[in-house]
Write a protein that holds these residues in place. Structure first.
Motif, mmCIF file in Angstrom:
data_model
loop_
_atom_site.group_PDB
_atom_site.id
_atom_site.type_symbol
_atom_site.label_atom_id
_atom_site.label_comp_id
_atom_site.label_asym_id
_atom_site.label_seq_id
_atom_site.Cartn_x
_atom_site.Cartn_y
_atom_site.Cartn_z
ATOM 1 N N ARG A 1 18.047 19.680 57.758
ATOM 2 C CA ARG A 1 16.981 20.675 57.695
ATOM 3 C C ARG A 1 16.316 20.675 56.327
ATOM 4 O O ARG A 1 15.093 20.820 56.216
ATOM 5 N N ARG B 1 14.045 17.675 56.118
ATOM 6 C CA ARG B 1 12.779 17.921 56.805
ATOM 7 C C ARG B 1 11.849 18.760 55.943
ATOM 8 O O ARG B 1 10.651 18.451 55.826
ATOM 9 N N ARG B 2 12.362 19.794 55.337
ATOM 10 C CA ARG B 2 11.506 20.652 54.504
ATOM 11 C C ARG B 2 10.925 19.875 53.337
ATOM 12 O O ARG B 2 9.751 20.053 52.970
#
Length: 295
Positions: free
Chosen positions: A11, A14-15
């Motif tokens: 995650r 992705r950010r």
């Protein structure tokens, strides 16, 4: 505790890639040079490709494939923002869970993204399944000793300011593992080689800024989440600089090449099936293990 196979915080990756969509132009010359070197491998085959998947292309791969006559290019990325800007038909996906049917593509190009995958062998298996028989797979990812100078300076600085070390630079694979990974995933004619991109920075802060702009900063699950000591990064910078006018940054890029199995491909001969002797071909005398040469 995290699952043992989970190395990266996906995650967070992705950010950071989402953020890089607005800042990666800072490292465009590096990305462009790397993309040219990777796709030079297409000049080594007369095979024509109609349906390509590019993963993590960052706007570098899809336009180059189109210029080479590839009719359809799907641009996939963990980041929807980067996928939209990649130049092909965009799709946001997780490289660890490909949504494609078997045999969907005759060419797959993974560009500087698979080093953030937790299960690389599993991702390679999925890629191979998404390929039609006799399709070509090309991948480029950083390998050791990439950023070794930064890794060493960080370890020395943290050891000086704190008791013990924490992972602050991502782990990278080694070249010697590349062909084995492809073979394990079922690819035929696996090859792994490397490209060197020697970089020089005026100062360490420029290196830090490039890593941030590219979305390549630390996303290891086991990273130290405490606030770093105030003097950590200045000390890292000082150790990198060491009075030099320029700061070197090693960038070693591993290139993986493999083919999905298909009819008519060259096959390795069975052990013991040779019709001639190597010694005869080399014009030498064959001797048993431990046998000394006679004068």
């Amino acid at each position: 505790m995290a699952d043992p196979i989970e190395i990266f915080d996906r995650r967070l990756v992705r950010r950071r890639r989402d953020r890089a969509a607005g800042s990666q132009q800072r490292v465009e010359p590096i990305l462009s040079e790397a993309a040219d070197r990777l796709l030079d491998r297409l000049d080594d085959t007369t095979r024509r490709f109609d349906r390509a998947l590019e993963i993590g292309g960052r706007g570098q791969i899809a336009p180059r494939l189109a210029a080479r006559g590839v009719g359809q290019v799907v641009s996939a990325d963990l980041s929807a923002a980067l996928a939209r800007e990649a130049g092909g038909m965009p799709i946001a996906l997780d490289e660890e869970w490909l949504p494609f049917a078997d045999g969907s593509f005759d060419l797959v190009v993974a560009f500087l993204s698979l080093h953030w995958v937790n299960d690389l062998p599993g991702a390679l298996v999925q890629i191979r399944r998404a390929m039609s028989p006799d399709g070509l797979f090309l991948a480029m990812l950083p390998g050791l000793p990439t950023l070794q100078e930064l890794r060493a300076a960080t370890a020395e600085a943290e050891a000086e300011l704190r008791d013990g070390l924490s992972p602050r630079v991502s782990p990278f694979p080694e070249l010697r593992d590349g062909a084995g990974l492809l073979q394990r995933a079922g690819f035929a004619m696996p090859v792994a080689d490397a490209e060197e991109l020697p970089l020089l920075y005026r100062n360490p802060m420029s290196l830090f800024a490039d890593l941030r702009a590219a979305g390549e900063t630390n996303a290891v699950l086991a990273r130290d989440r405490r606030m770093p000591p105030r003097g950590l990064f200045p000390l890292i910078a000082a150790r990198l600089q060491q009075g030099q006018e320029a700061v070197p940054a090693t960038l070693r890029l591993i290139v993986l090449t493999g083919w999905s199995p298909g009819e008519g491909q060259p096959q390795a001969a069975r052990p013991g099936s040779a019709s001639g002797r190597l010694a005869d071909a080399l014009g030498t005398i064959e001797r048993g293990t431990g046998e000394k040469a006679r004068h």
